[in-house]
Structures are given as structure tokens and as C-alpha cells.
Design a protein around this motif. Sequence first.
Motif, PDB file in Angstrom:
ATOM      1  N   ARG A 127       0.826  -1.208   0.000  1.00 11.76           N
ATOM      2  CA  ARG A 127       0.000   0.000   0.000  1.00 11.76           C
ATOM      3  C   ARG A 127       0.857   1.254   0.000  1.00 11.76           C
ATOM      4  O   ARG A 127       0.556   2.226  -0.702  1.00 11.76           O
ATOM      5  N   LEU A 128       1.954   1.244   0.757  1.00 12.33           N
ATOM      6  CA  LEU A 128       2.863   2.396   0.771  1.00 12.33           C
ATOM      7  C   LEU A 128       3.487   2.614  -0.612  1.00 12.33           C
ATOM      8  O   LEU A 128       3.653   3.761  -1.055  1.00 12.33           O
ATOM      9  N   ALA A 129       3.857   1.517  -1.282  1.00 10.12           N
ATOM     10  CA  ALA A 129       4.439   1.640  -2.615  1.00 10.12           C
ATOM     11  C   ALA A 129       3.426   2.233  -3.592  1.00 10.12           C
ATOM     12  O   ALA A 129       3.776   3.084  -4.435  1.00 10.12           O
ATOM     13  N   GLN A 130       2.175   1.812  -3.512  1.00  9.69           N
ATOM     14  CA  GLN A 130       1.130   2.353  -4.385  1.00  9.69           C
ATOM     15  C   GLN A 130       0.923   3.844  -4.131  1.00  9.69           C
ATOM     16  O   GLN A 130       0.795   4.647  -5.078  1.00  9.69           O
ATOM     17  N   LEU A 131       0.895   4.212  -2.853  1.00  6.04           N
ATOM     18  CA  LEU A 131       0.706   5.629  -2.515  1.00  6.04           C
ATOM     19  C   LEU A 131       1.883   6.468  -2.994  1.00  6.04           C
ATOM     20  O   LEU A 131       1.707   7.587  -3.496  1.00  6.04           O
ATOM     21  N   GLN A 132       3.104   5.932  -2.869  1.00  9.92           N
ATOM     22  CA  GLN A 132       4.274   6.673  -3.323  1.00  9.92           C
ATOM     23  C   GLN A 132       4.233   6.866  -4.834  1.00  9.92           C
ATOM     24  O   GLN A 132       4.555   7.957  -5.342  1.00  9.92           O
ATOM     25  N   ALA A 133       3.829   5.829  -5.574  1.00 15.60           N
ATOM     26  CA  ALA A 133       3.734   5.943  -7.033  1.00 15.60           C
ATOM     27  C   ALA A 133       2.688   6.975  -7.419  1.00 15.60           C
ATOM     28  O   ALA A 133       2.888   7.779  -8.358  1.00 15.60           O
TER      29      ALA A 133
END
Length: 297
Positions: free
Chosen positions: A91-97
Motif C-alpha cells: 500500500r505504501l508503494a502504491q501511494l508513493q507511485a
Amino acid sequence: MTGYASVQRALGAAPGQDAPSSRRLGLELRSVNSRFLDLTLRLSEELRASEPALRALLTGAMKRGKVELRAYLDGGDAAALASPASQTLQRLAQLQAAVHEHLPDAKPLSVADALRLGASAGGAPQDHGAELLELAREALKELLLAREREGERLVASLRERLEGLRALAAQAGPLIPALVAQQRQRFMERWREAMQLADGALVPEAAQERALTEATAFAIRIDVAEELTRLAAHVDEIGHLLSRGGEVGKRLDFLIQELHREANTLGSKSATMELTRISVDMKVLIEQMREQVQNIE
């Protein structure tokens, strides 16, 4: 009264975890002398919610003393390095993208950022209130035992000074009759000398009566029997309170003030150096008692 207690306990497994936590809950209690109860609580942020319950526990058990309680969670670094859930990292990776699509120059998440955000996403912090209160009761019990041992030493010291006051009062008692008789004789001698100088101008009977009146007035001024009686009564009452135990600090404070008043009056009525010395020695003992009594509940 002074005292110190320190206890620690390993925490159990957090909800949803099989392995026990590597963190330890610690609590320290310190107490130093003070006329009133002064509480200071130093709690880590995770334990702040337990402050009202801890205050209630301490105020219910102690009436005097400057008391400091420090509670902490040890091993926080190890807990902070626990691996976040895979779903959280995805989820953090998706938000960062998503952020980089609109803000391409935005700084990427660091490992520390990921660990911090992953820990905050893990749910509400674990409540350690019940464990902390149980630990506080254990530390309080140790602290009270330490204060009790010091109280026994204070009582022994106070009894020693009470015996000193009794001895000084016993020395002062016999001085007064001898002093009165001596001063009466001195008055009579002076009046006889005055009669000789007056060459019979005054009636000898009147002169003798006047001398006796002056001697009586002097005896009344220097009579300290009443002060010694009250002092003995206060000393006996202090001894009774020390034997009874319990919360006697304020009563002892009052009696010490009364002792000091009687010793002052004794000194103001003093007509000899010996009685003055006794008064000063009494005040020294009473002042030592005052300092110790302020530490007793």
C-alpha cells in the motif's frame, strides 16, 4: 521519608502476534523528605493514559514526601524494527507511485519512513494500563517497606531526644527553690544595709515587709514550675504518639511547637547561667526533633 523501589516486567505477546514482545515495562519510585505530598510522574507517551490511576494509587498510600514515579517501556528500538506486514508495504508503494505522478520531484520514502508508517498503520497502540498499575503496586509496597524501616530509625532518634529533654527538665527543677531562697536572703541583706544608711529614718518592720514583698515578686517572676509541668506533659504525649503509630506527623508538629514555646519561656525567666544553659540545650534538642518530625506521616 526517603525510599527507593525499582521493578521491571517482560510484556506478553501483542494482540494478533504469536511471539512475545521483546519490550519490558519498567517503573521506579523515589521518595525524599517533605512536609507535604508532592507527586511528580514521568511517563513515556505510550503510558500517559495511566497517569490519573497512578496518582490515585500514590495519594491513597502516602501523605507526606516528595515522590517521583518514572515509568517507561524498554526495548523500543527492537519493537520499532519489527517487519511491517506485506500488505502495508504494498500500500505504501502504491501511494508513493501515485504521489510521484503528480509530484515527480517528491523525495522517495526511506526505510525509516516505511517502518514508522508501517507501525502507525498497524492499529492502535497496545494498552499496558493494567500491567502498569500492577507494577506500581509492587513498587509501592517496596517503597513503603523502605519508608517504614526509616520510620523506625526516626522513632528511635526521637525517643533518645525525649529522654534528653526529661533529663534537662530534671536538672532545672531543683534550681528554682534554691535560687528563690538565695535571692530572698540577698534582698534581706540589702534592706539591712539600707536601714543602716538611713539611720533609722524607716521603721525596721516596714523595711522587712517591703523586702519580703520584693522577694516574693521575684520568686513569682522566675518560677518555671508551670513551664516544666507543661513540657513534661508534651514530652509524654509525644512518646504516646510514637508508640501508637499511624498518621501522627501533624500532631507531632503541633507538640514540637508547644515544646519550643515552653523552652523559650524557660529561657526568658532564667535568673542564672545554669538555667539559661538548660534552656539552650532544650532548644537544640527540640530543633533536631522538629527537623525529623517533618518527615513522619
